[in-house]
Design a protein around this motif. Structure first.
Motif, PDB file in Angstrom:
ATOM      1  N   ILE A  61       0.983  -1.199  -0.007  1.00 30.16           N
ATOM      2  CA  ILE A  61      -0.018   0.115  -0.125  1.00 30.16           C
ATOM      3  C   ILE A  61       0.673   1.116  -0.080  1.00 30.16           C
ATOM      4  CG2 ILE A  61      -2.068  -0.934   1.128  1.00 30.16           C
ATOM      5  CD1 ILE A  61      -0.982   0.367   3.923  1.00 30.16           C
ATOM      6  N   HIS A  62       0.485   2.166  -0.514  1.00 35.11           N
ATOM      7  CA  HIS A  62       0.984   3.442  -0.669  1.00 35.11           C
ATOM      8  C   HIS A  62      -0.060   4.503  -0.375  1.00 35.11           C
ATOM      9  CE1 HIS A  62       3.201   7.161  -1.301  1.00 35.11           C
ATOM     10  NE2 HIS A  62       4.483   6.608  -1.653  1.00 35.11           N
ATOM     11  N   PRO A  63      -0.628   4.822   0.889  1.00 33.09           N
ATOM     12  CA  PRO A  63      -1.840   5.785   1.145  1.00 33.09           C
ATOM     13  C   PRO A  63      -1.800   7.087   0.470  1.00 33.09           C
ATOM     14  CG  PRO A  63      -1.053   4.652   3.075  1.00 33.09           C
ATOM     15  CD  PRO A  63       0.038   4.505   2.259  1.00 33.09           C
ATOM     16  N   VAL A 239     -11.287   3.524   0.992  1.00 32.23           N
ATOM     17  CA  VAL A 239     -10.314   2.522   1.037  1.00 32.23           C
ATOM     18  C   VAL A 239      -9.596   2.775   2.417  1.00 32.23           C
ATOM     19  CG1 VAL A 239      -8.135   1.912   0.285  1.00 32.23           C
ATOM     20  CG2 VAL A 239      -9.916   2.938  -1.520  1.00 32.23           C
ATOM     21  N   ILE A 240      -9.541   1.674   3.411  1.00 33.04           N
ATOM     22  CA  ILE A 240      -9.021   1.887   4.548  1.00 33.04           C
ATOM     23  C   ILE A 240      -7.752   1.231   4.478  1.00 33.04           C
ATOM     24  CG2 ILE A 240      -9.233   1.100   6.753  1.00 33.04           C
ATOM     25  CD1 ILE A 240     -12.393   0.996   5.059  1.00 33.04           C
ATOM     26  N   GLU A 247      -2.336   3.928  13.094  1.00 31.88           N
ATOM     27  CA  GLU A 247      -3.875   4.315  13.115  1.00 31.88           C
ATOM     28  C   GLU A 247      -4.192   3.989  11.528  1.00 31.88           C
ATOM     29  OE1 GLU A 247      -7.572   5.197  14.684  1.00 31.88           O
ATOM     30  OE2 GLU A 247      -5.524   4.821  15.954  1.00 31.88           O
ATOM     31  N   PRO A 248      -5.334   3.376  11.143  1.00 32.01           N
ATOM     32  CA  PRO A 248      -5.651   2.857   9.752  1.00 32.01           C
ATOM     33  C   PRO A 248      -6.293   4.454   9.204  1.00 32.01           C
ATOM     34  CG  PRO A 248      -6.935   1.617  11.484  1.00 32.01           C
ATOM     35  CD  PRO A 248      -6.213   2.451  12.266  1.00 32.01           C
ATOM     36  N   GLN A 249      -5.930   4.451   7.717  1.00 34.28           N
ATOM     37  CA  GLN A 249      -6.041   5.698   7.262  1.00 34.28           C
ATOM     38  C   GLN A 249      -7.302   5.625   6.182  1.00 34.28           C
ATOM     39  OE1 GLN A 249      -1.956   6.754   6.109  1.00 34.28           O
ATOM     40  NE2 GLN A 249      -3.062   8.450   5.445  1.00 34.28           N
ATOM     41  N   TYR A 313      -4.902  -3.470   3.431  1.00 35.36           N
ATOM     42  CA  TYR A 313      -5.960  -2.448   2.999  1.00 35.36           C
ATOM     43  C   TYR A 313      -7.371  -3.193   2.872  1.00 35.36           C
ATOM     44  CZ  TYR A 313      -5.467  -4.448  -1.577  1.00 35.36           C
ATOM     45  OH  TYR A 313      -5.548  -5.059  -2.659  1.00 35.36           O
ATOM     46  N   LYS A 314      -8.498  -2.256   3.085  1.00 42.90           N
ATOM     47  CA  LYS A 314      -9.851  -2.875   2.686  1.00 42.90           C
ATOM     48  C   LYS A 314     -10.506  -1.744   1.801  1.00 42.90           C
ATOM     49  CE  LYS A 314     -12.092  -3.360   6.717  1.00 42.90           C
ATOM     50  NZ  LYS A 314     -12.911  -3.833   7.688  1.00 42.90           N
ATOM     51  N   ILE A 315     -11.225  -2.408   0.858  1.00 44.45           N
ATOM     52  CA  ILE A 315     -12.362  -1.272   0.069  1.00 44.45           C
ATOM     53  C   ILE A 315     -13.799  -1.653   0.359  1.00 44.45           C
ATOM     54  CG2 ILE A 315     -12.771  -0.560  -2.427  1.00 44.45           C
ATOM     55  CD1 ILE A 315     -10.044  -1.472  -3.167  1.00 44.45           C
ATOM     56  N   GLU A 316     -14.414  -0.716   0.523  1.00 44.48           N
ATOM     57  CA  GLU A 316     -15.811  -0.809   0.864  1.00 44.48           C
ATOM     58  C   GLU A 316     -16.515   0.285   0.095  1.00 44.48           C
ATOM     59  OE1 GLU A 316     -16.042   0.052   5.067  1.00 44.48           O
ATOM     60  OE2 GLU A 316     -15.613  -2.149   5.580  1.00 44.48           O
TER      61      GLU A 316
END
Length: 402
Positions: A61-63, A239-240, A247-249, A313-316
């Protein structure tokens, strides 16, 4: 020591991936054959002590990727590598020998992809689908990794990309075709209620929602003074990013929206309407109208992302309905939906193939998959050179002409 030429070939006329990941009845698995030959000298034997194969998941990941101009800064990138299922031992040199001189090897294997939701037991979780977001903000890809040991300290890894999709979010499944409803009250004057006939969508699928605004009967006079100015409907992607320990972004963006102007006082019986929009799809063709070649690691999808959960990561996705009011507070409902990589017609086409794959997998046992026998030609075997198309003529190696 002669280097080895290593490749992995799949079953005849099919891909490495057999079955449908996410659907347990199809026994999803990677089937193939590791082929080892001399790399140099055509017939010079390769010294092999151990051969293993595994399916490896690489996730990163690269937020901040979407906000950086130009070259991506790599310091913010977080990566993990996991083995999916189990690593398989395909060959080991006989006891007492460090290695064996090999002319050719064909080693069949099958790696079963986990399909049970085993809670905290990582080994049983269904692996997430291959995915690459724009500018590599998040990506997941898989490799078949063959490790060849040429002695106690000399080993070499050979990766072969294999794209993996998930099929448990198909919009044709009955679980997604049941109505979902939700309601919300903000200041006790007006209630907003929505109902979705189904809740899994793919590219260019119609998204419709039934909307109901009703006044509070206990505060009817005050509620009827409120005005319904407009109703907006939008689809949000969130996107989390999880840096494991940080801390999740959360990063959300609106993919599509529509506004319905109303401008009426709240009726005593309430206000009812149906709204709809088309789920957005991205054009796979480039500016010249040419379909680009698919990357070996990632399938081509008409959506930039879909519902998925990885380690990093998670995508909702959410359907957001908002009633803009005057004389009362605005009311908003954020209803979770599922996004599938294929449209409804594409999902229908897969159903028949999934049923057939389930029938084919009925007799397959993960404990005894009935693999073909390995074929190993050793340098000491009589007529061993024949397997490489060579022979000895007058003490010299020559191409074999039969």
């Amino acid at each position: 020591m002669t280097s080895a030429f290593v490749r992995v070939s799949g079953p005849p006329n099919s891909n490495f991936l057999v079955g449908y990941p996410g659907i347990s009845a199809t026994s999803p698995r990677i089937e193939g054959k590791v082929e080892i030959r001399p790399l140099l000298g055509v017939s010079a034997p390769v010294h092999v002590s151990l051969v293993t194969v595994c399916l490896q998941r690489r996730e990163s990941i690269h937020p901040s990727a979407d906000t950086i101009k130009g070259h991506l800064v790599t310091s913010n990138r977080r990566e993990i590598t996991d083995i999916v299922g189990k690593e398989m031992l395909l060959y080991r040199a006989p006891l007492g020998r460090e290695s064996e001189a090999i002319l050719s090897m064909d080693l069949p294997f099958v790696i079963f992809i986990p399909y049970g939701r085993g809670g905290e037991e990582m080994a049983r979780r269904v692996p997430p689908a291959s995915l690459q977001l724009d500018r590599r903000a998040a990506e997941t890809y898989y490799e078949i990794v063959v490790t060849v040991h040429h002695g106690a300290s000399d080993q070499k890894k050979y990766p072969f990309p294999v794209p993996i999709a998930r099929y448990d979010t198909l919009s044709t499944f009955g679980m997604y075709n049941r109505p979902e409803s939700a309601e919300r009250v903000v200041d006790h004057l007006v209630t907003l209620a929505i109902s979705l006939p189904r809740w899994s969508y793919g590219p260019l699928d119609p998204v419709s929602v039934y909307i109901k605004l009703t006044p509070n009967p206990d505060m009817l006079r005050k509620a009827m003074k409120a005005t319904v100015k407009a109703i907006t409907m939008s689809i949000e992607e969130e996107v989390i990013y999880n840096h494991q320990g940080d801390e999740p972004q959360r990063k959300a963006k609106t993919l599509a929206s529509s506004t319905h102007r109303v401008g009426i006082k709240m009726p005593e019986a309430g206000y009812f309407t149906n709204l709809g929009l088309v789920f957005p799809a991205r054009d796979l063709r480039n500016q010249e109208g040419i379909m680009p070649r698919q990357k070996r690691e990632f399938p081509l999808y008409a959506v930039s992302g879909f519902t998925t959960t990885g380690t990093l990561y998670k995508i909702e996705y959410y359907l957001v309905v908002k009633a803009v009011m005057s004389g009362a507070k605005d009311i908003m409902i954020r209803q979770p939906i599922v996004v599938c990589p294929w449209d409804h017609a594409g999902c229908k086409e897969e159903m028949e193939a999934i049923e057939q794959a389930a029938k084919d997998a009925y007799h397959i046992s993960p404990d005894n998959p009935m693999l073909p026998a390995s074929t190993i030609i050793r340098a000491s075997d009589a007529n061993g050179l024949k397997s490489l198309g060579m022979t000895i003529v007058g003490g010299h190696r020559k191409p074999l002409i039969e």
